[in-house]
Every structure is written in C-alpha cells, then in structure tokens.
Design a protein around this motif. Structure first.
Motif, PDB file in Angstrom:
ATOM      1  N   TYR A 124       0.846  -1.193   0.000  1.00 58.31           N
ATOM      2  CA  TYR A 124       0.000   0.000   0.000  1.00 58.31           C
ATOM      3  C   TYR A 124       0.884   1.247   0.000  1.00 58.31           C
ATOM      4  O   TYR A 124       1.723   1.415   0.895  1.00 58.31           O
ATOM      5  CB  TYR A 124      -0.907  -0.035   1.236  1.00 58.31           C
ATOM      6  N   GLN A 125       0.776   2.064  -1.009  1.00 57.03           N
ATOM      7  CA  GLN A 125       1.574   3.281  -1.209  1.00 57.03           C
ATOM      8  C   GLN A 125       3.071   2.978  -1.399  1.00 57.03           C
ATOM      9  O   GLN A 125       3.899   3.858  -1.322  1.00 57.03           O
ATOM     10  CB  GLN A 125       1.418   4.259  -0.038  1.00 57.03           C
ATOM     11  N   LYS A 159       7.097   7.000   1.737  1.00 58.10           N
ATOM     12  CA  LYS A 159       6.130   6.620   0.709  1.00 58.10           C
ATOM     13  C   LYS A 159       6.827   6.733  -0.644  1.00 58.10           C
ATOM     14  O   LYS A 159       7.250   7.820  -1.030  1.00 58.10           O
ATOM     15  CB  LYS A 159       4.950   7.586   0.816  1.00 58.10           C
ATOM     16  N   SER A 272      -9.096   0.093   8.151  1.00 58.77           N
ATOM     17  CA  SER A 272      -7.922   0.684   7.529  1.00 58.77           C
ATOM     18  C   SER A 272      -7.235  -0.312   6.613  1.00 58.77           C
ATOM     19  O   SER A 272      -7.161  -1.510   6.914  1.00 58.77           O
ATOM     20  CB  SER A 272      -6.935   1.111   8.612  1.00 58.77           C
ATOM     21  N   GLY A 274      -4.056   0.495   5.293  1.00 58.09           N
ATOM     22  CA  GLY A 274      -2.620   0.639   5.558  1.00 58.09           C
ATOM     23  C   GLY A 274      -2.233  -0.011   6.865  1.00 58.09           C
ATOM     24  O   GLY A 274      -3.055  -0.194   7.760  1.00 58.09           O
ATOM     25  N   LYS A 278       1.380   5.985  10.273  1.00 58.22           N
ATOM     26  CA  LYS A 278       0.797   7.204   9.686  1.00 58.22           C
ATOM     27  C   LYS A 278      -0.417   6.866   8.813  1.00 58.22           C
ATOM     28  O   LYS A 278      -1.364   7.649   8.751  1.00 58.22           O
ATOM     29  CB  LYS A 278       1.874   7.982   8.910  1.00 58.22           C
ATOM     30  N   THR A 279      -0.415   5.676   8.182  1.00 60.76           N
ATOM     31  CA  THR A 279      -1.543   5.341   7.310  1.00 60.76           C
ATOM     32  C   THR A 279      -2.794   5.000   8.105  1.00 60.76           C
ATOM     33  O   THR A 279      -3.856   5.539   7.850  1.00 60.76           O
ATOM     34  CB  THR A 279      -1.198   4.144   6.391  1.00 60.76           C
ATOM     35  N   GLU A 283      -4.838   8.306   7.875  1.00 58.95           N
ATOM     36  CA  GLU A 283      -5.341   8.262   6.499  1.00 58.95           C
ATOM     37  C   GLU A 283      -6.468   7.256   6.292  1.00 58.95           C
ATOM     38  O   GLU A 283      -6.793   6.895   5.169  1.00 58.95           O
ATOM     39  CB  GLU A 283      -4.190   7.933   5.535  1.00 58.95           C
ATOM     40  N   THR A 284      -7.047   6.770   7.391  1.00 61.74           N
ATOM     41  CA  THR A 284      -8.139   5.802   7.247  1.00 61.74           C
ATOM     42  C   THR A 284      -9.367   6.500   6.678  1.00 61.74           C
ATOM     43  O   THR A 284      -9.794   7.532   7.187  1.00 61.74           O
ATOM     44  CB  THR A 284      -8.462   5.180   8.619  1.00 61.74           C
TER      45      THR A 284
END
Lengths: 308, 201
Positions: A124-125, A159, A272, A274, A278-279, A283-284
């Motif tokens: 992911y990313q 990332k 989520s 990630g 941080k994900t 970023e959820t």
C-alpha cells in the motif's frame, strides 16, 4: 554513685531485654511439624525485597495494526507477514474483499530486553517504514512498584509511490512521515490488559493547504483472554478535531490472537487498509457503519538468533 | 543531711533488688532461649539447584533454577522443598519461557512447586557417610499434588548434607495439557534433577 549504677542497670536492662525476649520467640517459630509453611513464611519475609516484573502483557508486539507495549525478547527476530483484504461491502463478486489484498512484511529484532527495532515494507503506497521501541518503565510489584509499562515508539515512513502531481516541484522530504507514540499499558489481571497511546504524526506534504502538518490522536486498546491461547483484541485511535486530515475517519480494529507454539496468528477486522502508523492513524477513510470493513491477518514467527 | 542519706539507702536497696531481678531474668531467658537449639537438627539449603529437560523428537528444552529452598528435620525425618516456577531460566527462546509460565505452569496462579513429606529410612545424620534414602511425600506442581516416593543420594560430611536426586514428572499427572501442534516438541515426561547443599543454622 548508687544512682548512676541504677541508671546503668536500667539502661542495661532496657537495651538487653528486648533482645533476650525476642530470642526465644524466634526459636519458638522453628516448629518443624509443617516445614512447608515454615519455608513459605521465610519466602514471604524475603520476597518483599525482590522486584517482580510483569510479563506477557500482550501476546505479541502488535495489538492489531499498532504497537502493543510488548517487546521482542533480546536476540529474537520476529518476522511478521500481514495482509489486509478489500472491504467486505464489495459483495460476492469480489468475494467480500478477498480478491483484493495488500500486504506488509516486517522484520522486528530485540536488541536488548527493552529496545527493539524493526523495518517493514507495505505494498500500500509502496511504503517503507522503520521504528524503534524503547521501554521507559516496566510494570512491577515487590520492592520496586510500578503500576504501568511505558514505551516510546518513534516511527519513520517513506512513501515511494510516484508523486500524484509530477508537474509541481516535488521534494524527497515530501515522501517522509514521522510518528511519535507513547504507549502506557497495564496488565490488570492475567486475562485483561489495557493501554493508551497518545500519538503525534508529522506529515511534510498534506493533501490540502488547509490541513495541519502535525496530527494528534489518542489511541486506546486492550486484550481480553478468552482461553490460555486465544485472546480478543481491540484498538481505536481518536483523532483530535483540528489536528486531523480532512475527510478521514478514526480507525477501529477488532481481532483475535491465536497462539500456536512459536507462531501467533492475529485475525481481525478493521477499517484501515494501511499497516504503518501514519496510514492507519491519519489516512483511514473506511467507515464501519458503511461496511468498509476489511478482513486481515498478521502472522508472527519468532527466531532466536542471539544466545538464549 | 538525713533526707539525702535516706534516699541513698533506698537507692542501694533498690539497686540490689534490681540486680537480683536482672540476673534471674537473664538466666531464665538464656536457658529458655537455648532449649530449642539442642534437640532440633534442622538442615536448610545453603545452595541448591533444580534443572529439567524435555527430550522430544523435534526439540530439546532445558531450564534450571538456583532458587531452590528447603529444610530437613533430621529428628522427625521431615523434609520440604520449594521452587518458584518463575525463577527457571534457560529455554530455547524468551517466548518459550513466557509460554512455560503463562500457558503451561500458570505461574501467576501456582507460583511454587513443592515436595514435602517424610524420609522412610532411618539414618544417622551425625555420622559422615553416603546414604541412599527414599523420600515419600506430596509432589505439588501446577496446583496438583501427587504422592511420590523419590530416591535420593545423601552425603553427610562435616555437618554438611549434600543431596542429589533425579526423577521424572508426567505432565498429565499434574493437569498440564500439551496442544496437538507441539506434541513433537514437548515431551510428556519431564526429567528433573535436584542438587542441594544443606547446613544446620
């Protein structure tokens, strides 16, 4: 003269009497009909001098997505393979998300009994991450009493996904994310452990100009053992209003830890995709109430590299 | 002048009485304090170790502890030995130690293992020599007591008592279950060795 000798004798008696009186009392305890009880009494008397550290607060170093207060033992390499499938609300066509998988492979190593380090790579990313986990305090009873275990976990994430906007001036630093976490955990009983995790995530490049770069959240998590080798885990991060990225939701994860010899399987549901700090914290975008729930698992296998 | 003399006399008489009283108490206490020493010959562990090994087809696990404590009353032929389960070290990994305490022995619930009972043979603990005795008692591991007769080697020398014993413990006897996945890695019968040096206090 006489009065001084009275004083002398009185002092002599006062000093010696308690000593003499206590001598037969101590010896009288040597009642040997129950030697086991005698040993237990001795142990209770000397046991107060020792500090006993609490162990096995959690089964493994992760609760679900995030860190638990637990460290890998000294000289232990913990290989973690984690998968998150797609959201289950995709329906039967995507086999409830199973057609879609992201994974993270991680290598954690216990440098000392209180410091561990780890690296990981997520599909992911296309992100790399590295962390340190340093135990600052250890829960203990006995001579030194400490109600909680406290760990500090700094994480850095890189990332490497191509920049979404190649036309603009992009910096390497825009790929970096920094996370600082304090984990305060306590084993309340053999079955129940809880922890809270105040977290700061620093993002160099945020999606919108109105988004803050420093994101604050407070995590809460715990485990309840169901059997000796099975526990139910839960983890939730609350993002503080004003210190979160717009349009993101809080991550809630529920899962089971299943322990089999040298393996720990963690099966869980989360919103989520990630798997680095941080994900999943900032970023959820999935929402539980909309069925954006992902099934996932972590497999942990430990290898002892150092001596013992 | 006279009042002073009176007090002097009073003081002297008082001191004499006190002297007798003190001597009497002293003698009494010393005698009574000494009494329990003589007939009780209680040996206590000065240094002791206990080790175990699980010899399974796929894995050999060993651990040991030096925190063995124990006492023998040679007059009554009684004995008791205790070990803290959490004090065992060794194992093949820190995780194994954790599983030993958390999943198998449940050390927070049953912190100690013990063996206590009576020595069957009559031997003279004051006479130097090498003896073999049978210790009959209750072996308590994981909160489950089992009556056992364990053969022990005793060496009496210069008032010191050296003990060594080897025996096996069946996990099933003490309600310790082995999950199927680790059947090949954990023996159902654990070999235990005990060594101790004991002295009278």
């Amino acid at each position: 003269m006489a009065s001084t000798s009275v004083i002398r004798i009185t002092i002599f008696t006062i000093i010696l009497l308690p000593g003499l009186l206590s001598a037969p009392v101590v010896k009288a305890q040597q009642d040997t009909t129950n030697l086991l009880a005698l040993l237990e009494n001795e142990a209770a008397a000397s046991g107060e001098g020792a500090t006993r550290y609490t162990t096995a607060t959690f089964k493994t170093t992760r609760l679900v997505n995030g860190h638990s207060v637990e460290n890998a033992g000294k000289g232990v390499l913990d290989v973690k393979i984690s998968h998150r499938f797609g959201t289950i609300n995709k329906g039967g066509y995507e086999l409830f998300g199973l057609d879609n998988a992201t994974m993270r492979m991680g290598f954690d190593y216990g440098i000392t009994s209180s410091i561990m380090a780890g690296i990981g790579r997520s599909t992911y990313q296309k992100a790399y991450d590295a962390f340190l986990k340093i135990k600052l305090l250890r829960q203990s009873t006995g001579k030194k009493r400490m109600p909680v275990t406290v760990s500090y976990v700094p994480t850095i994430a890189l990332k490497t996904l191509r920049f979404q906007n190649p036309e603009q001036q992009n910096y390497y630093s825009s790929r970096l994310f920094f996370t600082h976490q304090l984990i305060i955990g306590r084993k309340f009983s053999n079955a129940l452990s809880l922890q809270i995790m105040p977290t700061l995530v620093h993002v160099n490049l945020v999606p919108r100009s109105t988004d803050p770069n420093d994101l604050l959240s407070i995590g809460i998590g715990g485990r309840q053992k169901l059997t000796k080798r099975l526990s139910l885990n839960a983890e939730y991060y609350y993002q503080l209003p004003g210190y979160k990225l717009a349009g993101t939701s809080n991550v809630l994860s529920l899962g089971f830890d299943i322990e089999t010899g040298g393996h720990v399987f963690q099966l869980h549901f989360t919103n989520s995709q990630g798997m680095n700090e941080k994900t999943f914290i900032t970023e959820t975008n999935g929402k539980w109430e909309k069925g954006d729930i992902l099934f996932g698992f972590n497999i942990s296998r430990v290898f002892t590299l150092g001596k013992r | 002048m006279t009042p002073v003399n009176k007090t002097m006399v009073y003081c002297n008489r008082y001191t004499n009485n006190l002297k007798y009283l003190c001597t009497a108490i002293l003698l009494l206490l010393l005698l009574s304090a000494n009494r329990p020493y003589a007939p009780n010959a209680v040996f206590s562990i000065k240094s002791g170790s206990i080790s175990f090994r699980s010899d399974a087809p796929l894995e050999l696990i060993r651990a040991q502890s030096t925190e063995l404590r124990g006492k023998i009353d040679t007059d009554k032929k009684l004995f008791a030995f205790v070990i803290k389960m959490g004090s065992f070290n060794g194992f093949n990994s820190p995780m194994q130690k954790e599983h030993f305490n958390e999943n198998y022995l449940e050390s927070s619930k049953y912190p100690d293992a013990s063996f206590s009972g009576k020595i069957i043979e009559d031997i003279d603990f004051l006479k130097s020599g090498t003896y073999t005795v049978r210790a009959k008692g209750i072996l308590n591991v994981h909160g489950v007591g089992q009556e056992r007769i364990i053969k022990c080697g005793l060496v009496v020398k210069n008032g010191q008592l050296n003990i060594n014993a080897a025996f096996t413990v069946l996990l099933a006897d003490h309600n310790i279950t082995i999950p199927k996945v680790v059947h090949e890695k954990l023996a159902s019968e654990i070999k235990v060795e005990v060594k101790a040096e004991m002295v009278t206090q």
